[in-house]
Design a protein around this motif. Structure first.
Motif, PDB file in Angstrom:
ATOM      1  N   GLN A 125      34.806  41.216  47.476  1.00 58.43           N
ATOM      2  CA  GLN A 125      35.370  39.921  47.859  1.00 58.43           C
ATOM      3  C   GLN A 125      35.382  39.764  49.377  1.00 58.43           C
ATOM      4  O   GLN A 125      35.094  38.682  49.890  1.00 58.43           O
ATOM      5  N   ALA A 135      38.505  38.818  39.271  1.00 51.34           N
ATOM      6  CA  ALA A 135      39.814  38.494  39.856  1.00 51.34           C
ATOM      7  C   ALA A 135      40.949  38.889  38.918  1.00 51.34           C
ATOM      8  O   ALA A 135      41.972  39.421  39.366  1.00 51.34           O
ATOM      9  N   MET A 142      33.363  35.894  38.387  1.00 56.05           N
ATOM     10  CA  MET A 142      34.418  35.876  39.400  1.00 56.05           C
ATOM     11  C   MET A 142      35.791  35.861  38.738  1.00 56.05           C
ATOM     12  O   MET A 142      36.718  36.527  39.210  1.00 56.05           O
ATOM     13  N   THR A 143      35.927  35.142  37.642  1.00 55.36           N
ATOM     14  CA  THR A 143      37.199  35.094  36.916  1.00 55.36           C
ATOM     15  C   THR A 143      37.563  36.466  36.362  1.00 55.36           C
ATOM     16  O   THR A 143      38.696  36.931  36.510  1.00 55.36           O
ATOM     17  N   LEU A 152      37.592  44.492  45.451  1.00 57.00           N
ATOM     18  CA  LEU A 152      38.236  43.893  46.624  1.00 57.00           C
ATOM     19  C   LEU A 152      37.300  43.912  47.832  1.00 57.00           C
ATOM     20  O   LEU A 152      37.211  42.928  48.575  1.00 57.00           O
ATOM     21  N   LEU A 179      43.383  41.773  51.511  1.00 59.71           N
ATOM     22  CA  LEU A 179      42.461  42.369  50.546  1.00 59.71           C
ATOM     23  C   LEU A 179      42.114  43.811  50.902  1.00 59.71           C
ATOM     24  O   LEU A 179      42.100  44.692  50.032  1.00 59.71           O
ATOM     25  N   ILE A 195      41.329  42.669  39.070  1.00 61.80           N
ATOM     26  CA  ILE A 195      42.034  43.077  40.287  1.00 61.80           C
ATOM     27  C   ILE A 195      43.519  42.772  40.152  1.00 61.80           C
ATOM     28  O   ILE A 195      44.366  43.588  40.517  1.00 61.80           O
ATOM     29  N   ALA A 196      43.842  41.603  39.617  1.00 58.32           N
ATOM     30  CA  ALA A 196      45.252  41.237  39.435  1.00 58.32           C
ATOM     31  C   ALA A 196      45.947  42.224  38.502  1.00 58.32           C
ATOM     32  O   ALA A 196      47.079  42.648  38.766  1.00 58.32           O
ATOM     33  N   GLN A 242      44.834  36.594  43.395  1.00 54.24           N
ATOM     34  CA  GLN A 242      43.728  36.805  42.467  1.00 54.24           C
ATOM     35  C   GLN A 242      43.850  35.908  41.234  1.00 54.24           C
ATOM     36  O   GLN A 242      42.850  35.405  40.729  1.00 54.24           O
ATOM     37  N   ILE A 260      42.653  32.588  42.324  1.00 51.37           N
ATOM     38  CA  ILE A 260      41.187  32.587  42.375  1.00 51.37           C
ATOM     39  C   ILE A 260      40.614  32.423  40.973  1.00 51.37           C
ATOM     40  O   ILE A 260      39.677  31.642  40.761  1.00 51.37           O
ATOM     41  N   ALA A 261      41.176  33.138  39.998  1.00 50.89           N
ATOM     42  CA  ALA A 261      40.685  33.058  38.621  1.00 50.89           C
ATOM     43  C   ALA A 261      40.877  31.657  38.053  1.00 50.89           C
ATOM     44  O   ALA A 261      39.978  31.118  37.389  1.00 50.89           O
TER      45      ALA A 261
END
Length: 147
Positions: free
Chosen positions: A17, A124, A120-121, A14, A62, A127-128, A94, A97-98
């Motif tokens: 990001q 994210a 990045m996927t 996070l 975030l 994090i999700a 998130q 974003i993914a």
């Protein structure tokens, strides 16, 4: 495993990001506009303010999620419904974003952008997952509550 993801890895991701957002905010404001555009129109003051407020809201969301996930003191002092709602909203962001990163990955030719989009996927979605896992513990009902 979930504890390591929720308590250590997700807060670091996070903050990465937030650093990424900060880097691009600085680049957008510091670099001069492209002078090749003949019909370049200046943005209105309202658009600029809306952009700044939106960006600040995202950064606060975030950083707040990183604090809730990574700091026991913040997690203990945050009311359970607030904690569940905050982490739920960040988890939805998130996932968005993914999805957008995957759309970008599948729409490009192979190259470094594909690798960055895939990373990045994964970040994210991690994090999700951490946010959802922690939000489930904050909800006063469900399979984890003992009768």
């Amino acid at each position: 495993m979930t504890s390591v993801l929720s308590r250590r890895v997700a807060p670091i991701l996070l903050f990465l990001q937030v650093a990424y957002i900060g880097l691009f905010a600085v680049l957008v404001t510091a670099l001069p506009p492209d002078t090749a555009e003949l019909d370049h129109t200046d943005t209105s003051m309202l658009d600029t303010a809306l952009y700044a407020v939106t960006l600040l809201g995202i950064v606060i969301a975030l950083v707040g999620a990183a604090a809730i996930l990574g700091l026991e003191k913040v997690r203990a002092r945050t009311p359970r419904p607030v904690r569940a709602g905050w982490l739920g909203v960040v988890a939805l962001g998130q996932v968005a974003i993914a999805v957008l990163a995957l759309i970008n990955v599948f729409g490009q030719d192979p190259g470094p952008d594909v690798v960055f989009g895939a990373a990045m996927t994964v970040a994210a979605l991690g994090i999700a997952a951490a946010c959802i896992s922690e939000a489930r513990t904050a909800v006063p009902f469900g399979p984890h509550v003992q009768a």
